[in-house]
Design a protein around this motif. Structure first.
Motif, PDB file in Angstrom:
ATOM      1  N   GLU A 100       0.827  -1.210   0.000  1.00  0.00           N
ATOM      2  CA  GLU A 100       0.000   0.000   0.000  1.00  0.00           C
ATOM      3  C   GLU A 100       0.857   1.255   0.000  1.00  0.00           C
ATOM      4  O   GLU A 100       0.535   2.238  -0.676  1.00  0.00           O
ATOM      5  CB  GLU A 100      -0.931  -0.013   1.215  1.00  0.00           C
ATOM      6  N   ASN A 101       1.963   1.231   0.719  1.00  0.00           N
ATOM      7  CA  ASN A 101       2.849   2.386   0.758  1.00  0.00           C
ATOM      8  C   ASN A 101       3.542   2.618  -0.576  1.00  0.00           C
ATOM      9  O   ASN A 101       3.647   3.759  -1.039  1.00  0.00           O
ATOM     10  CB  ASN A 101       3.901   2.222   1.855  1.00  0.00           C
ATOM     11  N   ILE A 102       4.014   1.552  -1.186  1.00  0.00           N
ATOM     12  CA  ILE A 102       4.769   1.703  -2.430  1.00  0.00           C
ATOM     13  C   ILE A 102       3.901   2.299  -3.533  1.00  0.00           C
ATOM     14  O   ILE A 102       4.355   3.147  -4.312  1.00  0.00           O
ATOM     15  CB  ILE A 102       5.365   0.354  -2.865  1.00  0.00           C
ATOM     16  N   PHE A 103       2.645   1.910  -3.592  1.00  0.00           N
ATOM     17  CA  PHE A 103       1.780   2.374  -4.680  1.00  0.00           C
ATOM     18  C   PHE A 103       0.752   3.406  -4.232  1.00  0.00           C
ATOM     19  O   PHE A 103      -0.216   3.674  -4.947  1.00  0.00           O
ATOM     20  CB  PHE A 103       1.105   1.174  -5.350  1.00  0.00           C
ATOM     21  N   ALA A 109      -4.851  -0.230 -10.910  1.00  0.00           N
ATOM     22  CA  ALA A 109      -6.307  -0.453 -10.878  1.00  0.00           C
ATOM     23  C   ALA A 109      -6.817  -0.945 -12.229  1.00  0.00           C
ATOM     24  O   ALA A 109      -6.218  -0.688 -13.284  1.00  0.00           O
ATOM     25  CB  ALA A 109      -7.016   0.841 -10.496  1.00  0.00           C
ATOM     26  N   ARG A 110      -7.935  -1.663 -12.141  1.00  0.00           N
ATOM     27  CA  ARG A 110      -8.677  -2.070 -13.344  1.00  0.00           C
ATOM     28  C   ARG A 110     -10.121  -1.653 -13.166  1.00  0.00           C
ATOM     29  O   ARG A 110     -10.749  -2.014 -12.168  1.00  0.00           O
ATOM     30  CB  ARG A 110      -8.588  -3.595 -13.549  1.00  0.00           C
ATOM     31  N   TYR A 111     -10.585  -0.895 -14.097  1.00  0.00           N
ATOM     32  CA  TYR A 111     -11.977  -0.412 -14.060  1.00  0.00           C
ATOM     33  C   TYR A 111     -12.281   0.305 -12.736  1.00  0.00           C
ATOM     34  O   TYR A 111     -13.348   0.146 -12.145  1.00  0.00           O
ATOM     35  CB  TYR A 111     -12.966  -1.566 -14.285  1.00  0.00           C
ATOM     36  N   GLY A 112     -11.296   1.053 -12.270  1.00  0.00           N
ATOM     37  CA  GLY A 112     -11.502   1.847 -11.056  1.00  0.00           C
ATOM     38  C   GLY A 112     -11.370   1.074  -9.752  1.00  0.00           C
ATOM     39  O   GLY A 112     -11.613   1.624  -8.684  1.00  0.00           O
ATOM     40  N   VAL A 113     -10.962  -0.193  -9.828  1.00  0.00           N
ATOM     41  CA  VAL A 113     -10.809  -1.022  -8.629  1.00  0.00           C
ATOM     42  C   VAL A 113      -9.353  -1.472  -8.527  1.00  0.00           C
ATOM     43  O   VAL A 113      -8.756  -1.913  -9.521  1.00  0.00           O
ATOM     44  CB  VAL A 113     -11.724  -2.264  -8.681  1.00  0.00           C
ATOM     45  N   ILE A 114      -8.759  -1.339  -7.329  1.00  0.00           N
ATOM     46  CA  ILE A 114      -7.359  -1.709  -7.143  1.00  0.00           C
ATOM     47  C   ILE A 114      -7.169  -3.196  -7.412  1.00  0.00           C
ATOM     48  O   ILE A 114      -7.909  -4.039  -6.901  1.00  0.00           O
ATOM     49  CB  ILE A 114      -6.889  -1.366  -5.719  1.00  0.00           C
ATOM     50  N   ASP A 115      -6.171  -3.498  -8.231  1.00  0.00           N
ATOM     51  CA  ASP A 115      -5.822  -4.884  -8.558  1.00  0.00           C
ATOM     52  C   ASP A 115      -4.793  -5.361  -7.523  1.00  0.00           C
ATOM     53  O   ASP A 115      -3.582  -5.167  -7.689  1.00  0.00           O
ATOM     54  CB  ASP A 115      -5.236  -4.935  -9.978  1.00  0.00           C
ATOM     55  N   TRP A 116      -5.267  -5.975  -6.465  1.00  0.00           N
ATOM     56  CA  TRP A 116      -4.371  -6.365  -5.371  1.00  0.00           C
ATOM     57  C   TRP A 116      -3.389  -7.456  -5.758  1.00  0.00           C
ATOM     58  O   TRP A 116      -2.210  -7.385  -5.375  1.00  0.00           O
ATOM     59  CB  TRP A 116      -5.177  -6.766  -4.134  1.00  0.00           C
ATOM     60  N   PRO A 117      -3.796  -8.494  -6.502  1.00  0.00           N
ATOM     61  CA  PRO A 117      -2.808  -9.511  -6.896  1.00  0.00           C
ATOM     62  C   PRO A 117      -1.635  -8.914  -7.688  1.00  0.00           C
ATOM     63  O   PRO A 117      -0.474  -9.241  -7.434  1.00  0.00           O
ATOM     64  CB  PRO A 117      -3.620 -10.493  -7.743  1.00  0.00           C
ATOM     65  N   GLU A 118      -1.940  -8.017  -8.632  1.00  0.00           N
ATOM     66  CA  GLU A 118      -0.873  -7.390  -9.413  1.00  0.00           C
ATOM     67  C   GLU A 118      -0.042  -6.444  -8.547  1.00  0.00           C
ATOM     68  O   GLU A 118       1.191  -6.362  -8.693  1.00  0.00           O
ATOM     69  CB  GLU A 118      -1.476  -6.628 -10.606  1.00  0.00           C
TER      70      GLU A 118
END
Length: 520
Positions: A100-103, A109-118
Motif C-alpha cells: 500500500e505504501n509503495i503504490f 487499478a482495473r476499471y476503477g478497482v485496485i488490482d491487489w494480486p498485481e
C-alpha cells in the motif's frame, strides 16, 4: 560531459535572507554525486527548487534536465520526469502495508478497482531489487528503520526513477543497515544505471560511494570535484564546508573530575506495552562531577530507554532500582521532579520531542523553567525575550531573530535551542541523546565546545551516541551497553572502536549477574 542535470545560477531569496546565490550543480548520467555543506548552506533549498517544492518563477536561474529546460510547478511534475527525493524523515504511512505504501497515490487499478494480486506481485519484484524478502502485506510499522529506508527506495523504483536524491539516508540507521543501504545504492548504479545525488554529513560515506562531490557554503557553490582526485580528502572537504581548516575535530580540554554526583543501582525497566519484556536489565553505574561519560552500543541496545526511564520515568513501566544524587536518594518519578533533582534530558528526537517547531526561539528557550520568566503565574514576555537573546549569544544560535520559528532553523541551530532550553533550567546532570545526529562538522564542533565548557563549569554530562569516533573524542569514560545491560566499562583513553565492538560481540556469550560489567 553527459549531464543528466544542470542547475545554473540558481538564486532563491526569502524575506531578509538570500538562501541561494547563483548556485551551479551538474550531475553526470550514471554517477553518484555527493552534495555536502554545513546546516543552512542551502542543500535542502536547492533540492526543493529542483523538485518543484519552490516552483518555477519563485527563483532565478535555469534547470536543464536531460538537455531540456524545465519549469517544474510542483513535486508531481518532477516525479513525472523521474526525479524522486527520499527525505530524511521518511514519508511512509506506518499503519499501511508495504504494498500500500509503495503504490500510494500511484495505485494499480482495473476499471476503477485496485488490482491487489498485481500490486502484490509488483511489490515483491521491487522488494527483490532492494534485497528485501518481506511479505508485501507486512505493515511498515513492523519493519526496522533500515528496511523502511529500503521500502522508500523500492517506492522510488516503482515510479521509474531516473535521478534519485537521498537526504541524509543513514542518519537514523545503525552501521550494518547503513552499509547495506550504501551497497545497494552502488549496486543500482552499476546494475540499472541509476543516477543519484547523496546529501550526507558523514564524509566516510561520501568517500566510499560518491563519484563526485559539490560543496555548498552560505548559499554558494565553493567546490565541485571528482572523488578520484587523491589530493582532495576529508580535510580538504571540511575546509571547503566550513571555510577554515579543522585539523582537530574535537576541542581540547583538560578534565577536572570531582566526586561522585549520581549513582544508579540495579535499574530495571519493562517495555511500556509488553510488561513481561525487560528492556533495561539491572544496570549499575556512577557519574562524577565535571565528567563527560559516554554510553556506547548498537541501536536497540537500550541506551535511550535507560535515559528516558531515569528522566521522570518518561519511558517504560514496572521500573525499579535506586538513584542517589549527591549521596541522597533522588525522586525521579515524574519529569518535574527529575528537573528539580537536577536532571535534564536532551532527546535524540529534537523535532518530535525536543522543540515546539511551530513556535519561536523566544518561546522555546525558557520552556523547561517557565517559573523563572513568569510573574504571578503569567509569562513576562520581556523576561522571556531577554533569556532567549542571552542564550542566542551564548551558544551562537544563527537566526534572523529570536522571533524566528524553530522549524525554519538548520539542524545544528535547532539543537542549540534544545540545549539552551535545558541549560536555562540549570541542571547538575545533562543527558544528551545523540546530540549531533544530522548535524554538519562545523556545528558538531560548536556542540562539542559547549559540552566541554559545561564540564569545565562542573556540570556532569552523559552522552549517548552511535558514532564511536565522537564518543572517543569527547568523553572521559565509557560504558558499553548491549541487550539492556552494561557489558563493559573503561577509561576513554584506553578505548578503541575494536575494544568496544569486542565487548558487544562477546557479551552475548557470557553470563553476568545483575548489572555486572566486563572491565577492559
Amino acid at each position: 560531459m553527459d549531464a543528466i542535470l544542470e542547475m545554473r545560477g540558481i538564486t532563491k531569496e526569502f524575506p531578509g535572507v538570500k538562501a541561494l546565490d547563483r548556485v551551479n550543480l551538474a550531475v553526470r548520467r550514471g554517477e553518484i554525486r555527493a552534495l555536502v555543506g554545513e546546516n543552512g548552506a542551502g542543500k535542502s533549498t536547492l533540492m526543493k527548487v529542483l523538485s518543484g517544492v519552490y516552483p518555477a518563477g519563485s527563483y532565478e536561474g535555469e534547470i536543464l534536465y536531460e538537455g531540456q529546460p524545465m519549469a517544474f510547478r510542483g513535486i508531481a511534475d518532477s516525479e513525472a520526469r523521474g526525479i524522486i527525493i527520499i527525505h530524511q524523515e521518511l514519508a511512509l504511512v506506518p499503519e499501511l502495508s508495504i504494498a500500500e505504501n509503495i503504490f500510494l497515490g500511484n495505485e494499480i487499478a482495473r476499471y476503477g478497482v485496485i488490482d491487489w494480486p498485481e500490486t502484490r506481485r509488483r511489490t515483491a519484484s521491487l522488494l527483490a531489487k532492494v534485497g528485501l524478502r518481506e511479505n508485501p502485506d507486512t505493515r511498515v510499522e513492523d519493519l526496522g528503520l533500515g528496511k523502511q529506508q529500503l521500502v522508500e527506495i523500492a517506492k522510488a523504483l516503482s515510479k521509474k526513477v531516473r535521478l534519485l536524491i537521498l537526504d541524509e539516508p543513514t542518519s537514523s540507521l545503525n552501521e550494518r543497515d547503513s552499509e547495506a543501504l550504501l551497497d545497494l545504492l552502488v549496486e543500482l548504479k552499476t546494475r540499472e544505471g541509476l543516477t543519484a545525488i547523496l546529501i550526507s554529513h558523514k564524509l566516510n560515506e561520501v568517500s566510499r560511494v560518491a563519484d563526485s562531490l559539490t560543496v555548498l557554503r552560505d548559499g554558494t557553490t565553493v567546490a565541485s570535484r571528482d572523488m578520484s582526485d587523491s589530493s582532495y580528502g576529508e580535510g580538504e572537504i571540511i575546509r571547503d564546508m566550513v571555510g577554515r581548516s579543522m585539523s582537530d575535530r574535537y576541542p581540547p580540554r583538560t578534565p577536572r573530575i570531582g566526586d561522585t554526583v549520581m549513582e544508579v543501582a540495579d535499574w530495571r525497566v519493562h517495555h511500556p506495552t509488553h510488561r513481561d519484556r525487560l528492556v533495561v536489565k539491572g544496570v549499575n553505574f556512577h557519574l562524577r562531577q565535571g565528567e563527560v561519560l559516554g554510553i556506547a552500543g548498537l541501536m536497540g541496545a537500550g541506551r535511550t530507554e535507560l535515559a528516558m526511564s531515569l528522566f521522570g520515568r518518561s519511558y517504560g513501566q514496572g521500573i525499579s532500582g535506586t538513584v542517589r544524587i549527591h549521596g541522597r536518594p533522588a525522586d525521579l518519578s515524574t519529569i518535574p521532579r527529575a528537573i528539580r533533582a537536577g536532571l535534564a534530558y536532551a532527546t535524540e528526537d529534537r523535532k518530535g520531542l525536543g522543540l515546539v517547531l511551530a513556535d519561536s526561539i523566544r518561546r522555546n528557550v525558557p520552556l523547561a523553567n517557565l517559573d523563572a520568566v513568569a510573574r504571578a503565574g503569567v509569562v513576562d514576555e520581556h523576561r522571556e525575550a531577554g533569556v532567549a537573546e542571552d542564550y542566542r549569544a551564548r551558544v551562537n544560535i544563527k537566526c534572523a531573530s529570536i522571533e524566528q520559528e524553530t522549524v525554519n532553523l538548520s539542524g545544528g541551530n535547532q539543537q542549540k535551542v534544545v540545549l539552551s532550553k535545558w541549560l536555562f533550567a540549570d541542571p547538575d546532570i545533562l543527558i544528551l541523546d545523540e546530540p549531533t545526529r544530522g548535524i554538519d562538522v562545523g556545528a558538531k564542533f560548536e556542540i562539542y565546545s559547549i559540552i566541554a565548557a559545561l564540564a569545565a563549569q562542573g556540570k556532569s554530562i552523559i552522552v549517548i551516541s552511535s558514532e564511536m569516533p565522537e564518543l572517543l573524542g569527547i568523553t572521559d569514560r565509557l560504558y558499553v551497553m548491549n541487550e539492556g545491560r552494561f557489558v563493559g566499562e573503561l577509561p576513554t583513553a584506553d578505548a578503541t572502536q575494536e575494544k568496544i565492538m569486542a565487548m558487544i560481540v562477546t557479551s552475548g556469550d557470557q553470563t553476568h549477574g545483575p548489572g555486572e560489567t566486563i572491565r577492559a
